[in-house]
Design an enzyme around this catalytic site. Sequence first.
Site, PDB file in Angstrom:
ATOM      1  N   SER A  46       0.603  -1.207   0.001  1.00 28.15           N
ATOM      2  CA  SER A  46      -0.084   0.020   0.106  1.00 28.15           C
ATOM      3  C   SER A  46       0.824   1.089  -0.117  1.00 28.15           C
ATOM      4  O   SER A  46       0.159   2.330  -0.266  1.00 28.15           O
ATOM      5  CB  SER A  46      -1.050   0.085   1.104  1.00 28.15           C
ATOM      6  OG  SER A  46      -0.170  -0.013   2.436  1.00 28.15           O
ATOM      7  N   HIS A  47       2.327   1.255   0.248  1.00 27.63           N
ATOM      8  CA  HIS A  47       2.935   2.283   0.201  1.00 27.63           C
ATOM      9  C   HIS A  47       4.025   2.053  -0.876  1.00 27.63           C
ATOM     10  O   HIS A  47       5.230   2.687  -0.832  1.00 27.63           O
ATOM     11  CB  HIS A  47       3.591   2.871   1.627  1.00 27.63           C
ATOM     12  CG  HIS A  47       2.538   3.319   2.494  1.00 27.63           C
ATOM     13  ND1 HIS A  47       1.506   2.644   3.233  1.00 27.63           N
ATOM     14  CD2 HIS A  47       2.081   4.567   2.299  1.00 27.63           C
ATOM     15  CE1 HIS A  47       0.672   3.285   3.705  1.00 27.63           C
ATOM     16  NE2 HIS A  47       0.964   4.552   3.234  1.00 27.63           N
ATOM     17  N   GLU A 187      -4.829   0.458   2.315  1.00 24.63           N
ATOM     18  CA  GLU A 187      -5.257  -0.790   2.294  1.00 24.63           C
ATOM     19  C   GLU A 187      -6.959  -0.679   1.775  1.00 24.63           C
ATOM     20  O   GLU A 187      -7.243  -1.932   1.061  1.00 24.63           O
ATOM     21  CB  GLU A 187      -5.191  -1.246   3.856  1.00 24.63           C
ATOM     22  CG  GLU A 187      -3.741  -1.517   4.479  1.00 24.63           C
ATOM     23  CD  GLU A 187      -2.870  -2.422   3.469  1.00 24.63           C
ATOM     24  OE1 GLU A 187      -3.538  -3.368   2.915  1.00 24.63           O
ATOM     25  OE2 GLU A 187      -1.714  -2.341   3.926  1.00 24.63           O
TER      26      GLU A 187
HETATM   27  P1  NDP Z   1      -1.022  -2.532  10.371  1.00 23.47           P
HETATM   28  O1  NDP Z   1      -2.528  -2.324  11.094  1.00 23.47           O
HETATM   29  O2  NDP Z   1      -0.730  -3.459   9.082  1.00 23.47           O
HETATM   30  O3  NDP Z   1       0.240  -2.653  11.292  1.00 23.47           O
HETATM   31  C1  NDP Z   1       0.525  -1.972  12.277  1.00 23.47           C
HETATM   32  C2  NDP Z   1       1.718  -2.367  13.003  1.00 23.47           C
HETATM   33  O4  NDP Z   1       1.194  -3.611  13.533  1.00 23.47           O
HETATM   34  C3  NDP Z   1       2.925  -2.767  12.268  1.00 23.47           C
HETATM   35  O5  NDP Z   1       4.235  -2.347  12.900  1.00 23.47           O
HETATM   36  C4  NDP Z   1       2.874  -4.230  12.101  1.00 23.47           C
HETATM   37  O6  NDP Z   1       4.316  -4.871  11.995  1.00 23.47           O
HETATM   38  C5  NDP Z   1       2.215  -4.487  13.670  1.00 23.47           C
HETATM   39  N1  NDP Z   1       1.522  -5.808  13.791  1.00 23.47           N
HETATM   40  C6  NDP Z   1       0.559  -6.367  12.666  1.00 23.47           C
HETATM   41  N2  NDP Z   1       0.231  -7.663  13.194  1.00 23.47           N
HETATM   42  C7  NDP Z   1       0.770  -7.889  14.222  1.00 23.47           C
HETATM   43  C8  NDP Z   1       0.781  -9.122  15.170  1.00 23.47           C
HETATM   44  N3  NDP Z   1       0.200 -10.094  14.768  1.00 23.47           N
HETATM   45  N4  NDP Z   1       1.894  -8.975  16.052  1.00 23.47           N
HETATM   46  C9  NDP Z   1       2.684  -7.761  16.473  1.00 23.47           C
HETATM   47  N5  NDP Z   1       2.500  -6.890  15.522  1.00 23.47           N
HETATM   48  C10 NDP Z   1       1.683  -6.902  14.608  1.00 23.47           C
HETATM   49  O7  NDP Z   1      -0.578  -1.175   9.731  1.00 23.47           O
HETATM   50  P2  NDP Z   1      -1.698   0.216   9.338  1.00 23.47           P
HETATM   51  O8  NDP Z   1      -2.594  -0.516   8.287  1.00 23.47           O
HETATM   52  O9  NDP Z   1      -2.210   0.879  10.600  1.00 23.47           O
HETATM   53  O10 NDP Z   1      -0.814   1.235   8.863  1.00 23.47           O
HETATM   54  C11 NDP Z   1      -0.077   0.867   7.485  1.00 23.47           C
HETATM   55  C12 NDP Z   1       0.824   1.943   7.051  1.00 23.47           C
HETATM   56  O11 NDP Z   1       0.468   2.895   6.586  1.00 23.47           O
HETATM   57  C13 NDP Z   1       1.851   2.588   8.139  1.00 23.47           C
HETATM   58  O12 NDP Z   1       3.244   2.223   7.598  1.00 23.47           O
HETATM   59  C14 NDP Z   1       1.573   3.844   8.156  1.00 23.47           C
HETATM   60  O13 NDP Z   1       2.867   4.811   8.474  1.00 23.47           O
HETATM   61  C15 NDP Z   1       1.102   4.272   7.017  1.00 23.47           C
HETATM   62  N6  NDP Z   1       0.276   5.430   6.601  1.00 23.47           N
HETATM   63  C16 NDP Z   1       0.928   6.563   6.163  1.00 23.47           C
HETATM   64  C17 NDP Z   1      -0.171   7.862   6.136  1.00 23.47           C
HETATM   65  C18 NDP Z   1       0.494   8.880   5.543  1.00 23.47           C
HETATM   66  O14 NDP Z   1      -0.282  10.115   5.489  1.00 23.47           O
HETATM   67  N7  NDP Z   1       1.685   9.164   5.126  1.00 23.47           N
HETATM   68  C19 NDP Z   1      -1.549   7.686   6.743  1.00 23.47           C
HETATM   69  C20 NDP Z   1      -1.905   6.455   7.359  1.00 23.47           C
HETATM   70  C21 NDP Z   1      -0.980   5.242   7.434  1.00 23.47           C
HETATM   71  P3  NDP Z   1       4.567  -5.701  10.750  1.00 23.47           P
HETATM   72  O15 NDP Z   1       4.589  -4.351   9.780  1.00 23.47           O
HETATM   73  O16 NDP Z   1       5.553  -6.432  11.031  1.00 23.47           O
HETATM   74  O17 NDP Z   1       3.180  -6.666  10.459  1.00 23.47           O
END
Ligand code: NDP
Length: 336
Positions: A46-47, A187
């Site tokens: 997604s990024h 996403e």
């Molecule tokens: P997720 O909900 O996919 O993940 C959030 C965090 O939780 C990650 O660090 C992930 O690690 C961790 N995680 C997920 N599953 C588990 C698990 N089972 N156990 C432990 N840790 C877990 O992310 P979001 O959908 O909330 O966000 C996605 C991205 O979007 C982010 O990188 C964010 O910076 C970006 N974003 C950017 C914006 C902008 O304006 N620039 C705006 C909004 C979001 P892992 O990656 O290892 O799964």
Amino acid sequence: MSDVLLTLDEVHKLVVDALRANGCNSENAAAVADTIRAAERDNCASHGIFRLPGYIASLQSGKVNGAASPVVRQLSPGVIQADGGGGFAPLALQQSRSALAEAARNNGIAALALINVHHFAALWAEVEPLAASGLVTMAFTTYKPAVVPFGAKDPLYGTNPMCFGWPRGDKPPMVFDQASAAMARGEVMIAARDGEMLPPGVGIDSDGLPTTNPSEILDGGALLAFGGHKGSAIALMIELLVAGLTGQDFSFEAAVTDNNDGGPPNGGELMLAIDPSRFGDSEGWLAHAETLFEKLNVMEGARLPGDRRYSSREENEANGISIPASLHETCKGFLT
Ligand code: NDP
């Protein structure tokens, strides 16, 4: 849907060439391509290259300055400001990183106020290098209204991600990075593109009713904060840390100034860097934190945030990544 296999270097080159053909200078193009390459390497589609059409749209509309030259200033011993000059965020972040790290090491703690940038990336990409260099690091940014305050029906907050990185010596840092929304908007866009439904609790439609249809969320609906009123409070905090502190637009203000070309609005970011050796446990902090990680890692079903990303690196560096053929065609169309 058929896929196209690309090496990560091919991804980087495609992005650089497309951005340069649409008004970016080589420095800005390379900095954006670095973040897209990193996202594809870490299976964060997604990024990754999925964002290229948005970056190009912002160049073509004239909203973003593809030749921006960031200006880094020290506002006080512990506060660095980087003015991105209306460009994409990655170059300003790269050019202010060493000043933030030096201020954190000199003072124990320091902040970076990044202003006048267009942020369209995942935050972990800018947190990880600082955390890998031994600094506890946090980052926050805003967007446009996409998330409904708890109990309300209309969006006010951005998807407002926050990221936290903890250094682990020779090991990759522990980094979590999460949107304040129940799901990142990118996403939701990918689910809409692929015709998939979402789990309950992600968003509401234009009438304020719960929906699992991503298109209804994107077309006049809104996202919910994660964790009800608690995620809603974090989204509020991020608005204040980013825009309240730095004078940049709140998400609701960005909605007024943005031209809705599909790319990111103008705004800011706040980063905090902390030198863990300056907080009274200079000899013990690293090993002490490892005892916590060791406890977690032996718990069945648990894992450290960030480990999913790290686990894909070697394979994607070696074998490349797949992107939808339609996206590849769209990206090649930017080269002419
Ligand atoms: P997720 O909900 O996919 O993940 C959030 C965090 O939780 C990650 O660090 C992930 O690690 C961790 N995680 C997920 N599953 C588990 C698990 N089972 N156990 C432990 N840790 C877990 O992310 P979001 O959908 O909330 O966000 C996605 C991205 O979007 C982010 O990188 C964010 O910076 C970006 N974003 C950017 C914006 C902008 O304006 N620039 C705006 C909004 C979001 P892992 O990656 O290892 O799964």
